[in-house]
Write a protein that holds these residues in place. Sequence first.
Motif, PDB file in Angstrom:
ATOM      1  N   PHE A 310      10.641  -9.133  47.432  1.00 49.67           N
ATOM      2  CA  PHE A 310      10.103  -9.243  46.244  1.00 49.67           C
ATOM      3  C   PHE A 310       9.032 -10.437  45.767  1.00 49.67           C
ATOM      4  CE2 PHE A 310      13.160  -5.652  44.909  1.00 49.67           C
ATOM      5  CZ  PHE A 310      12.019  -4.874  44.352  1.00 49.67           C
ATOM      6  N   ALA A 311       9.658 -11.563  46.100  1.00 50.17           N
ATOM      7  CA  ALA A 311       8.965 -12.868  45.942  1.00 50.17           C
ATOM      8  C   ALA A 311       7.594 -13.108  46.615  1.00 50.17           C
ATOM      9  CB  ALA A 311      10.122 -13.903  46.186  1.00 50.17           C
ATOM     10  N   TRP A 316       2.623 -17.912  44.208  1.00 45.20           N
ATOM     11  CA  TRP A 316       1.722 -18.629  43.324  1.00 45.20           C
ATOM     12  C   TRP A 316       0.978 -19.717  43.988  1.00 45.20           C
ATOM     13  CZ3 TRP A 316       4.421 -22.115  39.137  1.00 45.20           C
ATOM     14  CH2 TRP A 316       3.168 -22.415  37.970  1.00 45.20           C
ATOM     15  N   ASN A 317      -0.330 -19.714  43.793  1.00 47.94           N
ATOM     16  CA  ASN A 317      -1.058 -20.724  44.448  1.00 47.94           C
ATOM     17  C   ASN A 317      -0.779 -22.338  44.059  1.00 47.94           C
ATOM     18  OD1 ASN A 317      -2.628 -18.989  45.940  1.00 47.94           O
ATOM     19  ND2 ASN A 317      -4.096 -18.885  44.285  1.00 47.94           N
ATOM     20  N   GLN A 400       4.597 -14.346  34.641  1.00 43.32           N
ATOM     21  CA  GLN A 400       4.173 -15.907  34.091  1.00 43.32           C
ATOM     22  C   GLN A 400       5.280 -16.941  34.442  1.00 43.32           C
ATOM     23  OE1 GLN A 400       3.551 -16.079  29.963  1.00 43.32           O
ATOM     24  NE2 GLN A 400       2.268 -14.093  30.023  1.00 43.32           N
ATOM     25  N   PRO A 401       5.289 -17.438  35.817  1.00 45.02           N
ATOM     26  CA  PRO A 401       6.242 -18.393  36.326  1.00 45.02           C
ATOM     27  C   PRO A 401       6.400 -19.489  35.453  1.00 45.02           C
ATOM     28  CG  PRO A 401       4.622 -17.879  37.861  1.00 45.02           C
ATOM     29  CD  PRO A 401       4.109 -17.163  36.760  1.00 45.02           C
ATOM     30  N   LYS A 451       9.588 -23.657  53.164  1.00 43.64           N
ATOM     31  CA  LYS A 451       8.875 -23.779  54.584  1.00 43.64           C
ATOM     32  C   LYS A 451       7.687 -22.647  54.579  1.00 43.64           C
ATOM     33  CE  LYS A 451      11.810 -26.691  55.892  1.00 43.64           C
ATOM     34  NZ  LYS A 451      11.357 -28.154  56.039  1.00 43.64           N
ATOM     35  N   LEU A 452       7.943 -21.381  54.048  1.00 42.64           N
ATOM     36  CA  LEU A 452       6.929 -20.318  54.317  1.00 42.64           C
ATOM     37  C   LEU A 452       5.646 -20.686  53.555  1.00 42.64           C
ATOM     38  CD1 LEU A 452       9.014 -17.040  53.751  1.00 42.64           C
ATOM     39  CD2 LEU A 452       8.039 -18.183  55.849  1.00 42.64           C
ATOM     40  N   ILE A 453       5.775 -21.390  52.374  1.00 43.64           N
ATOM     41  CA  ILE A 453       4.336 -21.705  51.595  1.00 43.64           C
ATOM     42  C   ILE A 453       3.764 -22.851  52.473  1.00 43.64           C
ATOM     43  CG2 ILE A 453       3.751 -22.922  49.538  1.00 43.64           C
ATOM     44  CD1 ILE A 453       6.202 -21.546  48.000  1.00 43.64           C
TER      45      ILE A 453
END
Length: 488
Positions: A310-311, A316-317, A400-401, A451-453
Amino acid sequence: MAYVEVLCLLFFTAFIFHLIKRPRLGLNEPPLVPYRYPIIGHTYCLLNDSENFLKECKEKYGEPFSLYVFGCVRTFTGVDSTHEVLRNSDVFDFNEGINKTFPIADVFRKFTDCTVAHFARVVHEQISGKLNVYTPRMQKELVSGIEKFIGDCKEPKVIRNIQEMLSLIIAKPVANVILGEEGAKFEDMLVSFTIAERELDWMRFAPEFLLYIHPKLYKFVAILPLLFGWNPITQHRDLFIQRRKPIIEERIRKRKELGEKYIQKDDLLDFFIGESGADAIDDKLLNHLFGVLYSVVFASISTTSRSLSFALPELWNELYEEQLKIHNESNGYLSTEDVNKKMINLDCFLKESFRHSSDIAALPHVVIGDSYTFRRDVYLYMEDTAFNNKFFGETPNDFQPKRHITSYSNGKTVHSPATKVDRSFITFGGGKHACPGRFFAVNEIKMCLHKLILNYNIRTESGKIVPPIKMSYFKIPPMGGLVFENRN
């Protein structure tokens, strides 16, 4: 007997059952929403559009309210009554409720008689209580899994079955924590973990029309393979014994040899060996170890891979700058403090993702106490809490994080962590039976996202956010492909 005749017989049986067990509510019980058709009741409305139907019921009848579903009455709580269910676990039993619709306990009963309460204590003390020990080991295994199953992606790579890929990545740190550092080295064990999780998950999809006749008939069909001696995880037991039996024998030998001088290893396998008090290996011990360890495997891989699925499409940039700063400050080696205290934006993003991926209604409980006049299943109307303007203002449906961060005039900021359960956030349940593994799970998810970001630009294949799939009042991660491209 022809197919049509079988259907007619089932319908006639269900109609007779309805007449015998037609719901008759006493005083001081939640109102039963009127329905037009016998047997069917509100079933079609829940299957077709539970999101809007439950919202309409709440607005018209208040909370809690009851529906006639699959031949029985189910009560649904709202934002205010949900907390009463969660804090009164002596009256509302979650374990009995979940076992009626997803009989996972029946699968493992053949191997171990370990109770849910004992599992919760072990997870709290031996997993969540040892994050400092497990953080560097989890990081190593996550990096290894990402390199193996995603790769460098110098050319954009499309991955369509995201949850299956994430299950393989998550299986490595799970194997490390459960079996020890050598446990993640066996590829067949990692595959076994993910296949076992998938096979157990399939059990929840028994034909639901059987619930028209009686819930016990539904459960009977769900566990029918067990009655004929076929258990979906038996084959995994054989592999577990093949790989772990020599190690178990060696650990028991060392325990006997060193006595009180023996230092317990930091993994669940060694904990359960010590707890058993066994001084020799036999089938009973092997079955018990397999049962308790694979119960943890299923719970950890299933929920974590779902949350990550889901995430990822919502990333989010602004998260990249925070993660890069933490990476540089830690020289690439995360500590528990890095994950817990420094990843504020990522933690808030994750909490918002949890909120939006909440099932419409879930966490069934069974009324077992004498304090309430009604005797039935109670489902938590989770969406009424997750998207309530009582907690989230005029924009509860917006992603909205930063809504979980509060800034003060003196420059101080405070955020509500993703592990915190309260009236506005019930993803991990609530009360004294809130999920004991949430601290470990959230740390693991944040490390994986970190790690993915850092490694990839991630976007949906279509360029748009694909909504989740809704089945009755459950949400399934979106099926659209994700594109991974090397960030550097």
